[in-house]
Design a protein around this motif. Structure first.
Motif, PDB file in Angstrom:
ATOM      1  N   ARG A  14      51.077 -27.901 -19.419  1.00  0.00           N
ATOM      2  CA  ARG A  14      51.311 -27.233 -20.702  1.00  0.00           C
ATOM      3  C   ARG A  14      50.662 -28.007 -21.828  1.00  0.00           C
ATOM      4  O   ARG A  14      50.818 -29.215 -21.960  1.00  0.00           O
ATOM      5  CB  ARG A  14      52.820 -27.104 -20.994  1.00  0.00           C
ATOM      6  CG  ARG A  14      53.078 -26.174 -22.188  1.00  0.00           C
ATOM      7  CD  ARG A  14      54.171 -26.671 -23.093  1.00  0.00           C
ATOM      8  NE  ARG A  14      53.982 -28.017 -23.590  1.00  0.00           N
ATOM      9  CZ  ARG A  14      53.171 -28.356 -24.617  1.00  0.00           C
ATOM     10  NH1 ARG A  14      52.475 -27.444 -25.278  1.00  0.00           N
ATOM     11  NH2 ARG A  14      53.057 -29.632 -24.988  1.00  0.00           N
ATOM     12  N   HIS A  15      49.908 -27.327 -22.607  1.00  0.00           N
ATOM     13  CA  HIS A  15      49.311 -27.937 -23.790  1.00  0.00           C
ATOM     14  C   HIS A  15      49.138 -26.811 -24.795  1.00  0.00           C
ATOM     15  O   HIS A  15      49.264 -25.634 -24.440  1.00  0.00           O
ATOM     16  CB  HIS A  15      47.955 -28.576 -23.447  1.00  0.00           C
ATOM     17  CG  HIS A  15      46.895 -27.567 -23.135  1.00  0.00           C
ATOM     18  ND1 HIS A  15      46.953 -26.756 -22.019  1.00  0.00           N
ATOM     19  CD2 HIS A  15      45.761 -27.205 -23.798  1.00  0.00           C
ATOM     20  CE1 HIS A  15      45.892 -25.948 -22.013  1.00  0.00           C
ATOM     21  NE2 HIS A  15      45.166 -26.197 -23.075  1.00  0.00           N
ATOM     22  N   CYS A 154      50.319 -21.321 -26.766  1.00  0.00           N
ATOM     23  CA  CYS A 154      50.142 -22.189 -27.938  1.00  0.00           C
ATOM     24  C   CYS A 154      51.135 -21.760 -29.014  1.00  0.00           C
ATOM     25  O   CYS A 154      51.025 -20.637 -29.519  1.00  0.00           O
ATOM     26  CB  CYS A 154      48.717 -22.093 -28.494  1.00  0.00           C
ATOM     27  SG  CYS A 154      48.474 -23.199 -29.909  1.00  0.00           S
ATOM     28  N   ILE A 156      52.391 -21.179 -32.532  1.00  0.00           N
ATOM     29  CA  ILE A 156      51.625 -21.090 -33.785  1.00  0.00           C
ATOM     30  C   ILE A 156      52.547 -20.899 -34.983  1.00  0.00           C
ATOM     31  O   ILE A 156      53.251 -19.897 -35.095  1.00  0.00           O
ATOM     32  CB  ILE A 156      50.576 -19.945 -33.704  1.00  0.00           C
ATOM     33  CG1 ILE A 156      49.559 -20.308 -32.625  1.00  0.00           C
ATOM     34  CG2 ILE A 156      49.961 -19.643 -35.068  1.00  0.00           C
ATOM     35  CD1 ILE A 156      48.135 -20.053 -32.938  1.00  0.00           C
TER      36      ILE A 156
HETATM   37  C1  LIG Z   1      56.223 -25.486 -34.221  1.00  0.00           C
HETATM   38  C2  LIG Z   1      54.806 -25.724 -33.823  1.00  0.00           C
HETATM   39  C3  LIG Z   1      53.796 -25.133 -34.530  1.00  0.00           C
HETATM   40  C4  LIG Z   1      52.454 -25.296 -34.134  1.00  0.00           C
HETATM   41  N1  LIG Z   1      51.474 -24.609 -34.794  1.00  0.00           N
HETATM   42  C5  LIG Z   1      50.207 -24.670 -34.311  1.00  0.00           C
HETATM   43  C6  LIG Z   1      49.184 -23.868 -34.860  1.00  0.00           C
HETATM   44  O1  LIG Z   1      49.385 -23.125 -35.815  1.00  0.00           O
HETATM   45  N2  LIG Z   1      47.952 -23.941 -34.294  1.00  0.00           N
HETATM   46  C7  LIG Z   1      47.679 -24.758 -33.232  1.00  0.00           C
HETATM   47  O2  LIG Z   1      46.533 -24.767 -32.748  1.00  0.00           O
HETATM   48  N3  LIG Z   1      48.636 -25.551 -32.709  1.00  0.00           N
HETATM   49  C8  LIG Z   1      49.876 -25.505 -33.196  1.00  0.00           C
HETATM   50  N4  LIG Z   1      50.862 -26.277 -32.622  1.00  0.00           N
HETATM   51  C9  LIG Z   1      50.526 -27.146 -31.476  1.00  0.00           C
HETATM   52  C10 LIG Z   1      50.628 -28.632 -31.755  1.00  0.00           C
HETATM   53  O3  LIG Z   1      49.575 -29.044 -32.595  1.00  0.00           O
HETATM   54  C11 LIG Z   1      50.630 -29.367 -30.411  1.00  0.00           C
HETATM   55  O4  LIG Z   1      51.747 -28.951 -29.668  1.00  0.00           O
HETATM   56  C12 LIG Z   1      50.650 -30.895 -30.572  1.00  0.00           C
HETATM   57  O5  LIG Z   1      49.512 -31.354 -31.208  1.00  0.00           O
HETATM   58  C13 LIG Z   1      50.779 -31.601 -29.210  1.00  0.00           C
HETATM   59  O6  LIG Z   1      49.756 -31.201 -28.323  1.00  0.00           O
HETATM   60  P1  LIG Z   1      50.063 -30.512 -26.928  1.00  0.00           P
HETATM   61  O7  LIG Z   1      51.071 -29.406 -27.165  1.00  0.00           O
HETATM   62  O8  LIG Z   1      48.720 -29.963 -26.487  1.00  0.00           O
HETATM   63  O9  LIG Z   1      50.599 -31.546 -25.986  1.00  0.00           O
HETATM   64  C14 LIG Z   1      52.169 -26.132 -33.026  1.00  0.00           C
HETATM   65  C15 LIG Z   1      53.212 -26.747 -32.339  1.00  0.00           C
HETATM   66  C16 LIG Z   1      54.527 -26.544 -32.704  1.00  0.00           C
HETATM   67  C17 LIG Z   1      55.625 -27.169 -31.894  1.00  0.00           C
END
Ligand SMILES: Cc1cc2nc3c(=O)[nH]c(=O)nc-3n(C[C@H](O)[C@H](O)[C@H](O)COP(=O)(O)O)c2cc1C
Length: 205
Positions: A14-15, A154, A156
């Motif tokens: 998961r990423h 992902c 968002i």
């Molecule tokens: C509440 C929340 C909002 C996020 N919003 C975005 C977003 O708008 N766009 C995006 O590309 N990633 C978004 N992310 C992903 C995070 O940037 C990402 O989970 C974090 O950098 C850790 O990386 P990984 O999930 O790949 O391990 C979001 C994550 C969370 C938990």
């Protein structure tokens, strides 16, 4: 039950997927499995203050993308799940009364729950903030179970809620977009996972 190794692999699988393969569709049965994981997620007082709107129509995805910081996941994913927080329901005695009554407790116990609940939500600083917390838990359930069956996601938060609500025709007094969750299949392998060290994050007392 899954073995620990499989579960651990899924944590790394998961990423936050940045590029989905626009050609690949999630099979219906697998999508339903993921949505079911969201439906069965825990929520404060068991209020389930969410609705999952699954967007598949490419034209609607195109319309939403500019209001989501133009992020490509919105249009390229197989299915875009919009999690709409139910702000009116959680403050509606008919709704929360029914949520407590379905537990089949005595009338006295049910009334005690209702009183505690009303007292609790009455003191909340932000109702939408509380509802959103529950929606995020449902989203995480979906992400975890998606990863277990090899589907990418992902979360968002980068979007303009008012614009999204308007496009989807949500009545803002009733429900509001809390989080978007594109689902699909990755185009490329993710970068190495970056996390703070275990001992910095965890303490045992
Ligand atoms: C509440 C929340 C909002 C996020 N919003 C975005 C977003 O708008 N766009 C995006 O590309 N990633 C978004 N992310 C992903 C995070 O940037 C990402 O989970 C974090 O950098 C850790 O990386 P990984 O999930 O790949 O391990 C979001 C994550 C969370 C938990």
């Amino acid at each position: 039950m899954c073995d620990r190794e499989t579960l651990e692999d899924s944590l790394y699988f998961r990423h936050a997927c940045k590029r989905f393969d626009p050609e690949r569709q999630i099979p219906e049965e697998e999508l339903r499995f993921i949505l079911e994981a969201g439906r069965l997620a825990p929520s404060s007082f068991g209020m389930e203050p969410w609705r999952f709107i699954v967007i598949r129509d490419p034209k609607l995805k195109e319309k939403l993308r500019p209001a989501c910081w133009n992020q490509p996941q919105i249009t390229d994913c197989s299915d875009l799940v919009v999690i709409a927080g139910q702000i009116a329901a959680v403050a509606d005695p008919d709704y929360y009364g029914a949520m407590f009554r379905r537990r089949g407790l005595s009338e006295e116990m049910t009334q005690a729950y209702i009183e505690r609940y009303e007292n609790y939500i009455g003191k909340l600083h932000s109702l939408i903030g509380w509802v959103a917390k529950q929606c995020y838990i449902a989203a995480d359930h979906m992400m975890i179970y998606a990863s277990l069956i090899g589907i990418d996601s992902c979360p968002i938060e980068g979007f303009e809620p008012r614009k999204i609500d308007k496009i989807l025709g949500l009545e803002r007094k009733k429900e509001r977009t809390t989080l978007l969750l594109p689902l699909g299949y990755r185009l490329q392998e993710p970068p190495e996972k970056k996390r703070r060290p275990f001992d910095e994050v965890v303490s045992f007392l």
